[in-house]
Scaffold this active site. Structure first.
Site, PDB file in Angstrom:
ATOM      1  N   SER A   1     -67.885  -9.713  -5.447  1.00 30.43           N
ATOM      2  CA  SER A   1     -67.618  -9.651  -6.889  1.00 30.43           C
ATOM      3  C   SER A   1     -68.718  -8.956  -7.684  1.00 30.43           C
ATOM      4  O   SER A   1     -68.463  -8.421  -8.761  1.00 30.43           O
ATOM      5  CB  SER A   1     -67.407 -11.065  -7.448  1.00 30.43           C
TER       6      SER A   1
ATOM      7  N   ASP B   1     -69.233 -17.563 -17.211  1.00 27.69           N
ATOM      8  CA  ASP B   1     -68.888 -18.427 -16.080  1.00 27.69           C
ATOM      9  C   ASP B   1     -70.121 -19.018 -15.392  1.00 27.69           C
ATOM     10  O   ASP B   1     -70.009 -19.821 -14.467  1.00 27.69           O
ATOM     11  CB  ASP B   1     -68.011 -17.682 -15.066  1.00 27.69           C
TER      12      ASP B   1
ATOM     13  N   HIS C   1     -71.648 -15.199 -12.432  1.00 29.49           N
ATOM     14  CA  HIS C   1     -71.764 -13.745 -12.321  1.00 29.49           C
ATOM     15  C   HIS C   1     -72.635 -13.172 -13.450  1.00 29.49           C
ATOM     16  O   HIS C   1     -72.740 -13.774 -14.521  1.00 29.49           O
ATOM     17  CB  HIS C   1     -70.374 -13.097 -12.372  1.00 29.49           C
TER      18      HIS C   1
END
Length: 212
Positions: free
Chosen positions: A11, A186, A189
């Site tokens: 990611s 979040d 990240h």
């Protein structure tokens, strides 16, 4: 001759957390390379959220990925963050510290295999290229075990460095103490500022290419 940059990983390479229409580190690094080299850079991204290092390693066997790696002047790789998350889940059930040691060793082995595959793909063409491995930051600074695991993995990853061709980018130090500033909503990240810091560190690692 075109300049090629291939980014592989999870990611982080996707750019999750950067915000809508905001680039991740790969796109930012591409722009910085273009500024420094004064020529266009072709970027190819092979990444997916949730991939563990074993799954990233499998990407290297895909014909189109091999083709792009063969042409690549710059290669970046991110990974092991998802291995960490899985290890934390297993630890919660087993309460066995060996879970982290096994996962760290497993990740290092997969990274070493990635470097071997790149070397094999490049062959004896003596093409100029460089590899940048991004180590892990700790998105869970309040969990002491997580920080220890991240530090252990980063030490293992550093053993694979072979400057100037293969360098490890110290993302851990960039984020340490700046989690609130550089992490997205979040809390896992990077946000846009975090990705910009990663791209700047990649740029600072130099763009002098060396022959295989």
């Amino acid at each position: 001759m075109a300049f090629h940059y291939t980014a592989l990983g999870d990611s982080l390479t996707v750019g999750v957390g950067s915000g809508m229409f905001e680039p991740g580190f790969a796109q930012r690094y591409k722009r910085k390379l273009e500024e420094d080299l004064h020529e266009p850079v072709m970027l190819m991204v092979f990444a997916k959220s949730g991939l563990e290092t074993a799954e990233i390693l499998k990407l290297f066997d895909r014909p189109f990925v091999k083709e792009q790696l063969k042409k690549a002047n710059v290669i970046t790789i991110t990974g092991c963050g998802n291995d960490l998350l899985e290890s934390l889940e297993i630890y919660e059930k087993k309460k066995d510290d060996d879970v982290f040691l096994e996962a760290s060793s497993h990740c290092q082995k997969n990274y070493a295999e990635m470097l071997c595959k790149i070397n094999d793909i490049k062959g004896k063409d003596h093409q100029d290229y460089m590899i940048r491995l991004l180590n892990l930051y700790n998105p869970f600074p309040k969990i002491k075990l997580a920080d220890r695991w991240v530090s252990d993995f980063n030490q293992h990853l550093q053993q694979l460095a072979n400057p100037p061709q293969v360098k490890v980018i110290d993302v851990y130090s960039i984020f340490k103490g700046h989690e609130t500033e550089y992490l997205s909503i979040d809390k896992v990240h990077p946000n846009g500022k975090g990705y910009e810091e990663i791209a700047e560190s990649l740029r600072a690692s130099g763009c002098k290419l060396v022959e295989n």
